[in-house]
Design a protein around this motif. Sequence first.
Motif, PDB file in Angstrom:
ATOM      1  N   ASN A 313      47.853  19.738  26.306  1.00  0.00           N
ATOM      2  CA  ASN A 313      46.812  20.158  27.246  1.00  0.00           C
ATOM      3  C   ASN A 313      46.783  19.102  28.343  1.00  0.00           C
ATOM      4  O   ASN A 313      46.561  17.921  28.054  1.00  0.00           O
ATOM      5  N   CYS A 314      47.008  19.516  29.589  1.00  0.00           N
ATOM      6  CA  CYS A 314      47.143  18.535  30.670  1.00  0.00           C
ATOM      7  C   CYS A 314      45.873  17.724  30.907  1.00  0.00           C
ATOM      8  O   CYS A 314      45.921  16.654  31.505  1.00  0.00           O
ATOM      9  N   ARG A 315      44.740  18.224  30.400  1.00  0.00           N
ATOM     10  CA  ARG A 315      43.463  17.557  30.653  1.00  0.00           C
ATOM     11  C   ARG A 315      43.129  16.461  29.643  1.00  0.00           C
ATOM     12  O   ARG A 315      42.168  15.708  29.827  1.00  0.00           O
ATOM     13  N   LYS A 316      43.897  16.381  28.547  1.00  0.00           N
ATOM     14  CA  LYS A 316      43.577  15.357  27.557  1.00  0.00           C
ATOM     15  C   LYS A 316      44.824  14.823  26.854  1.00  0.00           C
ATOM     16  O   LYS A 316      45.822  15.528  26.712  1.00  0.00           O
ATOM     17  N   VAL A 317      44.705  13.598  26.408  1.00  0.00           N
ATOM     18  CA  VAL A 317      45.802  12.939  25.686  1.00  0.00           C
ATOM     19  C   VAL A 317      45.945  13.609  24.325  1.00  0.00           C
ATOM     20  O   VAL A 317      44.954  14.009  23.712  1.00  0.00           O
ATOM     21  N   ASN A 318      47.172  13.754  23.863  1.00  0.00           N
ATOM     22  CA  ASN A 318      47.416  14.388  22.554  1.00  0.00           C
ATOM     23  C   ASN A 318      46.676  13.643  21.433  1.00  0.00           C
ATOM     24  O   ASN A 318      46.624  12.415  21.450  1.00  0.00           O
TER      25      ASN A 318
END
Length: 318
Positions: A313-318
């Motif tokens: 998800n580009c909005r949060k770190v894995n």
Amino acid sequence: MASNKFKFLFGLVLLLIGTASAQLSSNFYATTCPNALSIINKAVVSAVSKEARMGASLLRLHFHDCFVNGCDASILLDDTSNFTGEKTAGPNNNSVRGYEVIDTIKSQLESSCPGVVSCADIVAVAARDSTVALSGPSWTVLLGRRDSTTASLNTANSDIPSPLLNLSGLITAFSNKGFSAKEMVALSGSHTIGQARCTVFRTRIYNETDIDSNFAKSRQANCPSTSGSGDNNLAPLDTTSPTSFDNAYFKNLQSQKGLLHSDQQLFSGGSTDSQVNAYSTNAQTFKTDFANAMVKMGNLSPLTGSNGQIRKNCRKVN
């Protein structure tokens, strides 16, 4: 002796392999996600056809990402309870757009080839495809960037050039990232598309003298002089052809119709006047120089190899 020589050569080979793996390449996803570029292109063309301004927004998103610790998609990270990203930095807050388009593309790519295409690469390709969608030049986007696991609010506030900068400040801001004054003028030509908010050009249209009086009056009609009133009202950066990637921006500067203070600084009796003149008379030269400068910008400190990650998800770190 022979053993030491072998160790040296073996070490050299490993070093060269490491260097090669840290380089970006145009065919990075050729086998791992062969439809990646077409998926990105289709989504960008769709978004720009619905709203031409989105093309400029996606181009700007790439610029604001790369100028903060390199092209690593740090700008896409949302704030969390224990993490502050770059979205609320002065140059980005209520200004940078296109996050939802990147989300859509990422979702489609995760369905097609999970965990393969980085958000940083999506942003870089989307910037190119947006430019092309608005009749601008194309260039080969080198791929293989990784996504950052952090962001920097402070660097976003300090390193992204302000629309209030004078020419010397602009030259310095771009020089700090390795760009010449000529490349800075070419990249500024991206203002041939897109719009700006009243709050960033109010001072210019009411207080500055190096501005065409009729142009100033026309802009004042939708941008009240009182701060806080109509701050988010929009005006095209290029009043001539705001949705076409051409060289009209430079012709406007010659007529003192630059919307932002930083725009008009490029043609204000200083060292960049000749470059503005050159681009105003030769659109192809401008487009060629712009494309070359965009390739250079896309190569600003990319994370590669084991550095960084491929965010799901580009909005949060894995």
